[in-house]
Design an enzyme around this catalytic site. Structure first.
Site, PDB file in Angstrom:
ATOM      1  N   ASP A   1       0.844  -1.192   0.000  1.00 25.93           N
ATOM      2  CA  ASP A   1       0.000   0.000   0.000  1.00 25.93           C
ATOM      3  C   ASP A   1       0.880   1.243   0.000  1.00 25.93           C
ATOM      4  OD1 ASP A   1      -1.953   1.907   0.302  1.00 25.93           O
ATOM      5  OD2 ASP A   1      -3.024   0.846   1.877  1.00 25.93           O
TER       6      ASP A   1
ATOM      7  N   HIS B   1      -0.470   4.322  -0.177  1.00 23.11           N
ATOM      8  CA  HIS B   1      -1.242   5.344   0.531  1.00 23.11           C
ATOM      9  C   HIS B   1      -1.225   6.708  -0.161  1.00 23.11           C
ATOM     10  CE1 HIS B   1      -2.312   3.023   4.049  1.00 23.11           C
ATOM     11  NE2 HIS B   1      -1.057   2.643   4.219  1.00 23.11           N
TER      12      HIS B   1
ATOM     13  N   GLU C   1      -1.132  -0.717  -4.156  1.00 18.92           N
ATOM     14  CA  GLU C   1      -2.353   0.050  -3.880  1.00 18.92           C
ATOM     15  C   GLU C   1      -2.077   1.546  -3.784  1.00 18.92           C
ATOM     16  OE1 GLU C   1      -5.539   0.435  -0.188  1.00 18.92           O
ATOM     17  OE2 GLU C   1      -4.663  -1.519  -0.668  1.00 18.92           O
TER      18      GLU C   1
ATOM     19  N   GLU D   1     -10.205   3.387  -2.860  1.00 18.99           N
ATOM     20  CA  GLU D   1     -10.750   3.632  -1.530  1.00 18.99           C
ATOM     21  C   GLU D   1     -11.208   5.077  -1.345  1.00 18.99           C
ATOM     22  OE1 GLU D   1      -7.426   4.271   1.728  1.00 18.99           O
ATOM     23  OE2 GLU D   1      -6.750   2.754   0.279  1.00 18.99           O
TER      24      GLU D   1
ATOM     25  N   ASP E   1     -14.983   1.252  -1.171  1.00 15.80           N
ATOM     26  CA  ASP E   1     -15.201   1.071   0.269  1.00 15.80           C
ATOM     27  C   ASP E   1     -16.695   1.144   0.542  1.00 15.80           C
ATOM     28  OD1 ASP E   1     -15.511   1.720   3.123  1.00 15.80           O
ATOM     29  OD2 ASP E   1     -13.330   1.903   3.116  1.00 15.80           O
TER      30      ASP E   1
ATOM     31  N   HIS F   1     -12.286  -2.301  -0.046  1.00 19.02           N
ATOM     32  CA  HIS F   1     -11.469  -1.679   0.995  1.00 19.02           C
ATOM     33  C   HIS F   1     -12.246  -1.717   2.305  1.00 19.02           C
ATOM     34  CE1 HIS F   1      -9.956   2.022   3.123  1.00 19.02           C
ATOM     35  NE2 HIS F   1      -8.799   1.505   2.760  1.00 19.02           N
TER      36      HIS F   1
END
Length: 381
Positions: free
Chosen positions: A184, A186, A210, A236, A258, A285
């Site tokens: 991830d 982020h 991700e 997400e 999500d 997510h």
């Protein structure tokens, strides 16, 4: 049947739950939250409930969703979409209980009997990573996700890249050739930095990388996808079919809506169908609580292009409470060799411990960490 009351509960570690009550005794639960903005979303839930839900028939789920999302001039965004998401989950929960069926049965029935899940193993501290991955393997999981890095320079140094590669190498060593790990980013990386780093991960064959870019840079995504030897995942922080379309057109490999942010079950169902037209699987997510996870599973069991489910039971940043602290019956969340079995209880399939939720209400102090580069300048989280 009419909706008579809508309540919200801000509970540790950083979640907001909602409860919809009807005059026939059916109660539905949802999880509407933007992490770090629970109070803001709580107000949005109250506004939507007063304007559209109180006195309405809860079985008109689609009509109520349309009203909540299109009944005002300004639409969308994380706060409104998350408020709608939790309320939508609760309405589907009521519908399932009314008809005596799990939500996935109302959406066309199951396409599988179990869903694969992955666990978080951190990754900010590489020295702890081996033990964390090994623990999940011993618990039966075949997939994990970890941070690609900790704090990052705008363009990775040799040392930065060595640290990222060391994490990937460690995860692959522990998981072996049959396990999977995802990394991830982020959104902490610039496009140039992601292009620089991703080829170094390819030899370790991660399941996906991700959010290598922040969602506000969709115009850069297609170039990154084309240059990356690693499958790119995102979603997400995309809240609607309109939001995810540019990512799908850019060629992402995995979409991650999500259920507590992207308009709930109603919209994520449509997002998954849209992704299917691009031959893209969805991996919902879900670093959140039990109701969000339950809603995600209902989607997973009726979605042909479902890949894998995120879940946060035992995650390292759940401090002050755990996912199952608010669940009366923990059996639906019991893992079997890294899989969750198909729930058969009506509605979302989660029995919320209402006494525990009411006792915990009032917590909304969690805030996102603020990141800065090594030179002290602000870094986008």
């Amino acid at each position: 049947m009419k909706i008579t009351r809508v309540e919200t509960f801000a509970v540790p570690p950083r979640w907001l739950l909602c409860r919809i009550e009807t005059d026939e005794g059916h109660v539905g639960w949802g999880e509407p939250v933007v992490e770090g903005r629970a109070a803001t979303v709580r107000t949005a839930v109250e506004e939507l409930a007063g304007q559209f839900l109180i006195g309405a028939d809860p079985l008109r789920v689609e009509d109520l969703w349309q009203q909540m999302t299109k009944g005002s001039f300004y639409r969308g965004g994380p706060v409104l979409s998350s408020a709608v998401a939790g309320l939508d989950q609760a309405l589907w929960d009521i519908a399932g209980k009314h008809y005596g069926a799990p939500v996935h049965q109302l959406l066309g029935g199951p396409v599988r009997e179990k869903v694969r899940a992955y666990s978080w193993v951190g990754g900010d501290e590489p020295s702890e990573l081996r033990d964390h991955v090994q623990r999940q393997v011993e618990a039966g999981f075949t997939a994990v996700k970890m941070n690609a890095s900790g704090r990052m320079n705008r363009l990775a140094t040799v040392r930065d890249i060595e640290g990222i590669v060391a994490r990937a190498e460690t995860a692959r060593e522990v998981l072996g050739p049959d396990g999977d790990f995802a990394v991830d980013f982020h959104g902490r990386f610039t496009a140039a930095n992601a292009r620089k780093v991703l080829p170094h991960l390819a030899p370790y064959n991660p399941l996906f990388a991700e959010e290598p870019l922040l969602p506000e840079y969709p115009h850069l995504l297609s170039g990154l996808v084309a240059a990356s030897p690693v499958p790119i995942a995102t979603g997400e922080r995309l809240y609607s079919r309109s939001d995810v379309l540019p990512a799908l057109q850019a060629g992402v490999a995995v979409l991650q809506p999500d259920l507590s942010h992207a308009g709930g079950i109603s919209e994520v169902r449509r997002i998954a169908a849209l992704a299917e037209t691009f031959d893209v699987p969805v991996a919902p997510h879900c670093p959140l609580g039990p109701v969000s996870l339950a809603a995600s599973l209902q989607i997973g069991f009726c979605t042909p292009n479902f890949l894998i489910q995120e879940q946060s039971i035992g995650i390292h940043y759940n401090t002050g409470a755990e996912v199952l602290d608010y669940v009366a019956d923990k059996e639906p969340f019991r893992f079997h060799d890294g899989y969750l079995a198909r729930p058969t209880a009506p509605g979302l399939g989660v029995e919320v411990d209402e006494r525990a939720v009411r006792a915990a209400d009032g917590y909304d102090t969690w805030r996102n960490p603020v990141w800065r580069h090594h030179d002290g300048s602000f870094a986008e989280w």
